[in-house]
Enzyme design. Structure first.
Site, PDB file in Angstrom:
ATOM      1  N   ARG A 160       0.824  -1.212   0.000  1.00 27.70           N
ATOM      2  CA  ARG A 160       0.000   0.000   0.000  1.00 27.70           C
ATOM      3  C   ARG A 160       0.864   1.271   0.000  1.00 27.70           C
ATOM      4  NH1 ARG A 160      -2.211  -3.615  -1.182  1.00 27.70           N
ATOM      5  NH2 ARG A 160      -4.109  -4.583  -0.413  1.00 27.70           N
ATOM      6  N   SER A 239     -11.450  -0.124   2.970  1.00 32.08           N
ATOM      7  CA  SER A 239     -10.655  -0.411   4.172  1.00 32.08           C
ATOM      8  C   SER A 239     -10.080   0.893   4.728  1.00 32.08           C
ATOM      9  CB  SER A 239      -9.521  -1.373   3.824  1.00 32.08           C
ATOM     10  OG  SER A 239     -10.036  -2.583   3.330  1.00 32.08           O
ATOM     11  N   GLU A 343      -5.602   4.255   6.042  1.00 32.48           N
ATOM     12  CA  GLU A 343      -5.257   4.089   4.629  1.00 32.48           C
ATOM     13  C   GLU A 343      -5.651   5.304   3.805  1.00 32.48           C
ATOM     14  OE1 GLU A 343      -6.211   0.881   1.073  1.00 32.48           O
ATOM     15  OE2 GLU A 343      -5.978   0.174   3.124  1.00 32.48           O
TER      16      GLU A 343
END
Length: 351
Positions: A160, A239, A343
């Site tokens: 990520r 998420s 995130e």
């Protein structure tokens, strides 16, 4: 190039949250994108780049600068090479690759947002990450004042993360090139156990591309991870927290906390993440810390379908959302000694 002043930004995000921008510019060509960026940089104006808005948390006060919405279009398929303009809708691009019989991104179906955002976040799900197929990213380098082409290695992809995320003020992604695989209509080897079970195959097997895409879409929809205006579980950023990656020492301490809290026989999720590192599940941590599906009493709550998604039930403010996020972070830290990291990108606010 469209230009608006005191323009609402909430409708441009999947959270439907955030105040207005002093100026909103919508660019439909690479040249317009570069021109808008240069004008902001030349005048010292703060700049916010918006693609699909699926990874943004914008403060209630909005953005006192220029918000640049990238709405470029363009899809070019040459053999197994796919080139996408940054503004292309990612889910549509995945569908087109499947229709063309090309494998490599089929398990990334249903992820909201734009193609240009995928290398920034190194978007991944169900055993695939774009870093495995991206060959080049064409971007405007604000520091050098020119368009550059970065290879896969130069993108410095990790979980990520990427060079673009590490230096967010430098690059504006214009186009992304992928190298896909012609496997005779079959998918890439299915890596994710949940997807393999749903498909009725073993991990490592290949399946028809359409079956892989449809199965992933069903799995995501069951977790509220496919956008639906009528479903408040999808008024989210997907998420909200990344899965923690722990050193051996950190994981040992975490494991001890798990046994102490949940009993000697309890084993937390654990996945290899490189030498001396283990990845665990943020969703598991949240649930086992007492934040179950649907948790919350206000207009911002945990999704009723998945503990990893924080949602706007309608009428929420960004501060409502952040209050919930902070409560979850504090609760997980207290329970297991692990600090969750958000995130989505925050604008004008922070946890």
């Amino acid at each position: 190039m469209q230009e608006l002043h005191d323009a609402p930004l909430a409708p441009l995000t999947t959270f439907r949250l955030g105040g207005p921008a002093a100026r909103l510019v919508t660019a439909t060509t690479d040249a317009e994108v570069i021109d808008a960026v240069r004008r902001a940089d030349d005048t010292g104006t703060p700049l916010l780049i918006i693609g699909g808005g699926s990874n943004l948390v914008i403060g209630d006060k909005g953005f006192d600068g220029t918000a640049l919405r990238i709405a470029t279009r363009g899809v070019e398929l040459r053999g197994t090479t796919l080139e996408l303009a940054a503004g292309e809708v990612w889910t549509d691009a995945v569908a087109r690759s499947v229709e063309a019989g090309l494998a490599g991104i089929e398990c990334l179906a249903g992820i909201p947002g734009s193609a240009g955002a995928t290398p920034i976040q190194n978007v991944g799900a169900y055993g695939q990450e774009v870093s495995a197929t991206v060959t080049e990213v064409i971007a405007y380098d604000r520091r050098a004042g020119e368009t550059v082409t970065l290879t896969n290695d130069e993108c410095a992809f990790s979980y990520r993360h990427s060079r673009f995320k590490a230096d967010p003020e430098r690059y504006v992604v214009l186009r992304v090139r992928f190298r896909l695989e012609d496997a005779g209509g079959l998918s890439a080897p299915v890596k994710y156990a949940e997807a393999a079970r749903a498909l009725g195959v073993e991990p490592g097997d290949r399946v028809p591309l359409a079956a892989a895409r449809e199965t992933v879409l069903k799995l995501r929809a069951g977790k509220g991870m496919v956008l639906d205006p009528e479903d408040h579980d999808t008024w989210s950023a997907g998420s909200f927290f990344t899965n923690p990656i722990l050193t051996d020492e950190q994981f040992a301490a975490f494991h001890a906390r798990v046994r102490e809290r949940l009993g000697e026989g309890t084993e937390p999720p654990a996945y290899p993440a490189g030498e001396g590192r283990t990845k665990t599940s943020a969703a598991w941590l949240i649930d086992k810390s007492g934040f179950t599906k649907g948790y919350g009493t206000g207009p911002a709550r945990i999704s009723t379908k998945h503990t990893l998604a924080l949602t706007n039930r309608g009428g929420a403010t960004t501060e409502d959302l952040l209050a919930l996020a902070r409560e979850v972070v504090a609760g997980v830290r207290e329970a297991f000694g692990v600090t969750l990291v958000n995130e989505p990108v925050t604008v004008g606010v922070s946890l």
